[in-house]
Structures are given as C-alpha cells and as structure tokens.
Design an enzyme around this catalytic site. Sequence first.
Site, PDB file in Angstrom:
ATOM      1  N   SER A  84       5.774  40.614  -3.229  1.00  0.00           N
ATOM      2  CA  SER A  84       6.729  39.444  -2.434  1.00  0.00           C
ATOM      3  C   SER A  84       6.149  38.126  -2.902  1.00  0.00           C
ATOM      4  CB  SER A  84       6.547  39.678  -0.966  1.00  0.00           C
ATOM      5  OG  SER A  84       7.742  38.908  -0.355  1.00  0.00           O
ATOM      6  N   ASP A 139      -2.744  36.706  -6.877  1.00  0.00           N
ATOM      7  CA  ASP A 139      -2.344  37.028  -8.564  1.00  0.00           C
ATOM      8  C   ASP A 139      -1.096  37.278  -8.708  1.00  0.00           C
ATOM      9  OD1 ASP A 139      -4.885  37.332  -9.031  1.00  0.00           O
ATOM     10  OD2 ASP A 139      -5.064  39.624  -9.119  1.00  0.00           O
ATOM     11  N   HIS A 150      -5.367  35.028  -0.708  1.00  0.00           N
ATOM     12  CA  HIS A 150      -6.744  34.284  -0.208  1.00  0.00           C
ATOM     13  C   HIS A 150      -6.455  32.938   0.045  1.00  0.00           C
ATOM     14  CE1 HIS A 150      -9.732  37.702  -2.079  1.00  0.00           C
ATOM     15  NE2 HIS A 150      -8.343  38.106  -1.983  1.00  0.00           N
TER      16      HIS A 150
END
Length: 288
Positions: free
Chosen positions: A253, A90, A150
Amino acid sequence: MSRDPITALTYVLPHRVLSGLARRLAYSEHPAVSRWLIDTVVRRFDVDLAEAAASDPRAYASFNAFFTRALREGVHVADPAPDALLMPADGRISQCGPIGHPDERGRIFQAKGRSFTTTELLGDAAAAEAFDEGTFATVYLSPRDYHRVHMPWTGRLRETVHIPGRLFSVGTSAVAAVPRLFARNERLVCHFDTDFGPMAMVMVGALLVSGVETVWSGVEIPKYARSITRKDYRGRDIVVERFAEMARFNYGSTVIVLLPPGVADLVPGLAPEQVTRVGQRLATMRPR
C-alpha cells in the site's frame, strides 16, 4: 471513469468483500494455501528473501507472516547525520514536494493534474492547517517490498484517526486515473508531536489489503470503519524513536508523510518512481 478497464472495474467491485476474502487466504496456515501464495509472490515480484531474517519461504506459517516478515539486522541502516529526516518505507516515491503544489493552497499533488486537500486526507480542517505550505512525501510499497513502516523522526503519539473509505488499488494506473484516490481510500492517520512541531504519518489502505497494524495498539484495520474513529493518546507518553518501526501493512500500500512549513527540505532530486529504502535520508532538517 478511467479508460483503463482494470481501473474502471475497481469502481464497481465490492472492495471490502474482496479484501475480507484476501485476508482469510493471507492468514490461512494450510500448507498448500500458504506455500502457493508465497511461491507465487516470490516468483512474480522477484522478492529478495536474502534480506529476510528467515530466508526459507517454508519458515512462514502463513502468507501474512511472510508478507510482514522482519529483515536481517543491518539490512537497513539509518543515515547517521543528526539533521537527516529518514525515509519511512522500502518502495518507491509516488510523489513528493510542497503542500500547495502547484500554487494551490492546502493541496497535495497526486498525478497528472490530480490533487486532493490536506483536510480531505486527514479528515480534520484544524489538523490540516498546521501543514499548510509544508512538505509531503508519498511512498508506494509494492508486493515485493518490506512492509513495515518506520519513523522518519522521533515523535510522541498524540492521536490516531481511522477514516472510512473505499479500497481502490494504489498502483500507478489507478493513481493516475482515480480522482482524490488517497483521500478516498480507508486510512489510519497517526499524529505525532516532535521537537519541530506536528508530523503526520498516513497509512493508506488499498484493494486486497487486509489490514494496518501499529506497534502501540496492534490491529487497527480491519474492522473497516463506517464512521471516523479517533483515539486520544495524549498523556500516555507513547514515544516512537527515529528509525524504529511504527506500523505495518498486510499486503502492499502507501504511506504519506506530512511535515509543517519551514522545518525540512526534501533531498535534492527526489522524484516519482525513485526507489526508496528505510533509513535513507528523505529530507534535511533546517537549523533551529
């Protein structure tokens, strides 16, 4: 040096000292400290706790527990198409495109005419060669985002490379101003073997980022490195499935995905500043 005074200041700040202090605050379970940090970030960055597995901010013993929070089942859904290579995080797109853009062999575009080489990013010329004329996507995670990364595609872990460096901010102004920023910051390079060839996932640290953790090894950063550290995982049969969590950041980050040439095409229209969600289509695999 940048004309932006905040970015200019980061050149002289003691990056690791500040990150160490931030880490102590992030892991503190003192209620006054954790509540103040959590409430400040929720308010300032408009964090959507309705998506969290635990939506009550008081459910988190520390700021780090809140920041690396799990989400409710069903918040993220993987693109069901078998040819969809998935978005890893995200956040928003920082940059994406061909490795070699614009017509510079082996270079990755950063911003405003700035670029760096794949060799600099990976710390290994031989490993970088596999991605020549391939594809990259750089995804920035802001403080409001879900901070678990992910897998875009199923991969067998081959090697990790912990590369020492600075901890510049990775915000928009710093990315535009600091030359070779992502190849200068401390980072963990994760090399995977897939059914289409090699894939690299680069977890880039930043100012006030206290660490990187992986699902197979736990905490990788800190300790902050003084020299390149390699871990060979060949023969250990560590397979991380498409859409599964592979690592997480403590504070916001950047993650960079590298793909070899000829295997996938980025989603048409994907552009800087576009909002991203784990599981959405990042690229379409070419027929094999």
